[in-house]
Design a protein around this motif. Structure first.
Motif, short mmCIF file in Angstrom:
data_model
loop_
_atom_site.label_atom_id
_atom_site.label_comp_id
_atom_site.label_asym_id
_atom_site.label_seq_id
_atom_site.Cartn_x
_atom_site.Cartn_y
_atom_site.Cartn_z
N GLY A 314 0.79 -1.24 0.00
CA GLY A 314 0.00 0.00 0.00
C GLY A 314 0.81 1.27 0.00
O GLY A 314 0.29 2.34 0.30
N GLY A 315 2.12 1.17 -0.30
CA GLY A 315 2.93 2.39 -0.41
C GLY A 315 3.78 2.68 0.81
O GLY A 315 4.68 3.52 0.77
N GLY A 316 3.50 2.01 1.92
CA GLY A 316 4.34 2.17 3.11
C GLY A 316 4.10 3.46 3.87
O GLY A 316 3.24 4.27 3.52
N ILE A 317 4.88 3.62 4.93
CA ILE A 317 4.79 4.78 5.82
C ILE A 317 6.12 5.51 5.77
O ILE A 317 7.18 4.87 5.86
CB ILE A 317 4.50 4.31 7.27
N PRO A 318 6.14 6.83 5.63
CA PRO A 318 7.41 7.56 5.64
C PRO A 318 8.17 7.30 6.94
O PRO A 318 7.56 7.13 8.00
CB PRO A 318 6.99 9.04 5.55
N ARG A 319 9.49 7.26 6.86
CA ARG A 319 10.30 6.96 8.04
C ARG A 319 10.04 7.96 9.16
O ARG A 319 10.05 7.61 10.34
CB ARG A 319 11.79 6.96 7.65
N SER A 320 9.77 9.22 8.78
CA SER A 320 9.50 10.23 9.80
C SER A 320 8.19 9.97 10.53
O SER A 320 7.98 10.43 11.65
CB SER A 320 9.45 11.63 9.17
N GLY A 321 7.30 9.22 9.89
CA GLY A 321 6.00 8.94 10.51
C GLY A 321 5.98 7.71 11.38
O GLY A 321 5.07 7.53 12.20
N LEU A 322 7.00 6.84 11.26
CA LEU A 322 6.99 5.57 12.00
C LEU A 322 6.96 5.75 13.52
O LEU A 322 6.25 5.01 14.21
CB LEU A 322 8.19 4.70 11.60
N PRO A 323 7.70 6.72 14.10
CA PRO A 323 7.63 6.87 15.56
C PRO A 323 6.24 7.27 16.06
O PRO A 323 5.93 7.11 17.23
CB PRO A 323 8.65 7.99 15.86
N LYS A 324 5.41 7.80 15.17
CA LYS A 324 4.10 8.31 15.59
C LYS A 324 2.98 7.27 15.54
O LYS A 324 1.91 7.50 16.08
CB LYS A 324 3.70 9.49 14.70
N ALA A 366 -2.17 -7.37 22.34
CA ALA A 366 -1.13 -8.39 22.16
C ALA A 366 -0.29 -8.54 23.43
O ALA A 366 0.01 -9.64 23.88
CB ALA A 366 -0.24 -8.04 20.97
N ARG A 367 0.07 -7.40 24.04
CA ARG A 367 0.93 -7.42 25.22
C ARG A 367 0.21 -7.93 26.46
O ARG A 367 0.85 -8.38 27.41
CB ARG A 367 1.49 -6.01 25.47
N TYR A 368 -1.12 -7.83 26.48
CA TYR A 368 -1.89 -8.22 27.66
C TYR A 368 -1.59 -9.66 28.06
O TYR A 368 -1.48 -9.99 29.24
CB TYR A 368 -3.38 -8.02 27.41
N PHE A 369 -1.45 -10.55 27.08
CA PHE A 369 -1.12 -11.94 27.37
C PHE A 369 0.30 -12.29 26.96
O PHE A 369 0.62 -13.42 26.58
CB PHE A 369 -2.11 -12.89 26.70
N GLY A 370 1.22 -11.30 27.01
CA GLY A 370 2.64 -11.59 26.82
C GLY A 370 3.14 -11.56 25.39
O GLY A 370 4.27 -11.98 25.13
N GLY A 371 2.34 -11.05 24.45
CA GLY A 371 2.77 -10.95 23.06
C GLY A 371 3.25 -9.55 22.72
O GLY A 371 3.63 -8.77 23.59
N ASP A 372 3.23 -9.21 21.41
CA ASP A 372 3.67 -7.87 20.99
C ASP A 372 3.23 -7.64 19.55
O ASP A 372 2.79 -8.58 18.85
CB ASP A 372 5.18 -7.73 21.10
N LEU A 373 3.35 -6.40 19.11
CA LEU A 373 3.05 -6.01 17.73
C LEU A 373 4.19 -5.14 17.23
O LEU A 373 4.58 -4.18 17.89
CB LEU A 373 1.72 -5.25 17.66
N GLN A 374 4.73 -5.50 16.05
CA GLN A 374 5.80 -4.72 15.43
C GLN A 374 5.38 -4.34 14.01
O GLN A 374 4.72 -5.14 13.32
CB GLN A 374 7.10 -5.52 15.37
N ILE A 375 5.77 -3.14 13.60
CA ILE A 375 5.46 -2.66 12.26
C ILE A 375 6.77 -2.33 11.54
O ILE A 375 7.60 -1.58 12.07
CB ILE A 375 4.57 -1.39 12.29
N ILE A 376 6.97 -2.91 10.37
CA ILE A 376 8.14 -2.59 9.53
C ILE A 376 7.61 -2.11 8.18
O ILE A 376 6.77 -2.78 7.57
CB ILE A 376 9.06 -3.82 9.36
N SER A 377 8.09 -0.96 7.74
CA SER A 377 7.54 -0.37 6.53
C SER A 377 8.62 0.08 5.57
O SER A 377 9.71 0.51 6.00
CB SER A 377 6.65 0.83 6.90
N ILE A 378 8.33 -0.05 4.28
CA ILE A 378 9.22 0.46 3.23
C ILE A 378 8.44 1.52 2.45
O ILE A 378 7.49 1.20 1.73
CB ILE A 378 9.67 -0.66 2.27
N GLU A 379 8.84 2.78 2.64
CA GLU A 379 8.13 3.85 1.94
C GLU A 379 8.27 3.65 0.42
O GLU A 379 9.34 3.36 -0.08
CB GLU A 379 8.69 5.21 2.34
N GLY A 380 7.18 3.77 -0.28
CA GLY A 380 7.17 3.56 -1.72
C GLY A 380 6.81 2.14 -2.11
O GLY A 380 6.63 1.83 -3.29
N TYR A 381 6.68 1.25 -1.11
CA TYR A 381 6.32 -0.13 -1.40
C TYR A 381 5.16 -0.61 -0.53
O TYR A 381 4.05 -0.79 -1.00
CB TYR A 381 7.53 -1.06 -1.24
#
Length: 400
Positions: A314-324, A366-381
């Motif tokens: 879907g085009g990804g998220i700009p690197r500057s937007g990832l912390p937000k 996800a964290r409530y029962f010991g899991g987690d969620l991670q997002i990795i994005s490539i802007e433009g892809y």
């Protein structure tokens, strides 16, 4: 002490002494009981402060599953007695925090409404003096069922309060200086997940004919592939309704693999993540001659974790937007507060898009029962979301 008015119609005062019109309640006895409990009075706030200072007790998915597998009267009574002590502590802590939020958030109309819901719920739970037998247990269970219903709209209402605050603030300080608010909302929403899980688990244990392998809210043989398929179909139906078309969704994984988890939690998380991916792909290819590429979902069974990867182009998220993306003040969708600005704080159906709470809430679930969620994005892809679910089930609830 406040004098009891000659009629139960009249003006009473909240903890901030804001007048509230109290119309004649259907049950005079219940109204009198609530009055005697001191709604909004100093005695109520003293009780809230006292309970808010007590220590919380966490439980694990494994314990809930093992304890709930034998829903005898004795176990239901033990469960109710635990909740009778635990719920007022958790509710009181949140009510206290709602009184003293930074940047004026406590004074937003929507936040004041949520604060009153928590005070109401604290008073209602404490109105049951003791849980000694199954009659007490039945009465207590009805009370906490009503508490759960009262809090159904807490998340969108708090999100509305944040948007009310955001609308009147200098945009230059939006993200850098609002860490306190983000930390509060993480604690607040995590606590809400726990409260609703404990109430829902207890209430569901009363079901005389539970489906096979179901213990309260927990499915002991949940198929993550089946839940991912159901959640994806729901998200795709919304995409079709809003855009008139939707990308395909391909799911890879063993449909026969199962593990113990809460299907409602997983459905909500996958639904939100797939909905984000569908929207990104749909908007990127809406006016293109190219066929929109499919969303890919991979379910992997590890020793420690079950991981669900959701990939889009879907085009990804700009690197500057990832912390937000995990803050509660960030969203790429249209702000629904602007659309409903003339409606005030009404008890209407609220839209989720635009409040900026989908990803941070997913991560908390996800964290409530010991899991987690991670997002990795490539802007433009595109973007990959990795949803990790602990399959061990022995981690304690995080207690904010």
């Amino acid at each position: 002490m406040l004098a009891v008015p000659p009629s139960l119609e009249g003006i009473v005062y909240s903890s901030l002494h804001r007048p509230i019109l109290l119309f004649l309640l259907p049950s005079l006895a219940m109204a009198a009981k609530k009055w005697l409990m001191g709604f909004g009075s100093k005695s109520l706030m003293d009780e809230v402060q006292r309970w808010g200072g007590m220590k919380q007790t966490g439980v694990s998915l494994k314990y809930m599953m093992e304890f709930g597998s034998r829903p005898t009267d004795r176990n239901l009574l033990i469960s109710a007695q635990f909740l009778h002590k635990e719920l007022p502590i958790r509710i009181a802590r949140r009510a206290i925090e709602l009184e003293s939020l930074p940047h004026g958030l406590s004074s937003m109309p929507a936040v004041l409404k949520v604060r009153d819901w928590y005070l109401d719920s604290f008073r209602d739970v404490r109105s049951i003096s003791d849980v000694k037998d199954m009659n007490d247990e039945k009465e207590f269970t009805q009370v906490i069922k009503a508490v759960k219903v009262r809090h159904n709209n807490v998340v969108p209402m708090m999100a509305l309060g944040v948007q009310q605050l955001k609308k009147g603030m200098d945009p230059k300080i939006m993200y850098e200086d609002l860490d306190e608010i983000h930390q509060f909302l993480d604690r607040f929403y995590m606590s809400r997940i726990g409260i609703r899980m404990l109430i829902g688990q207890h209430v569901e244990l009363h079901n005389p004919n539970p489906p096979p392998h179901v213990v309260g809210y927990i499915h002991t043989k949940m198929s993550p592939v089946a839940v991912a398929r159901s959640a994806s179909e729901d998200a795709r139906a919304i995409c079709l309704r809003e855009y008139g078309s939707a990308p395909d969704i391909n799911i890879y994984g063993d449909p026969n693999f199962t593990f113990p988890y809460v299907p409602n939690h997983l459905h909500m998380m996958v639904f939100e993540l797939v909905k984000n991916s569908l929207r990104a792909v749909q908007e990127r290819f809406l006016h293109s001659d190219e066929l929109a590429p499919p969303i890919r979902i991979i379910v992997a069974d590890g020793i420690e974790d079950v991981t669900i990867k959701i990939s889009d182009e879907g085009g990804g998220i700009p690197r500057s937007g990832l912390p937000k993306i995990f803050t509660y003040l960030y969203s790429t969708a249209k702000n629904p507060l602007d659309e409903n600005a003339d409606q005030g704080v009404a008890d209407t159906v609220m839209t989720m898009a635009g409040y900026g709470y989908g990803l941070p809430i997913c991560r908390l679930y996800a964290r409530y029962f010991g899991g987690d969620l991670q997002i990795i994005s490539i802007e433009g892809y595109g973007t990959d979301a990795y949803l990790h679910l602990s399959r061990l089930g022995d981690s304690q609830e995080p207690l904010p």
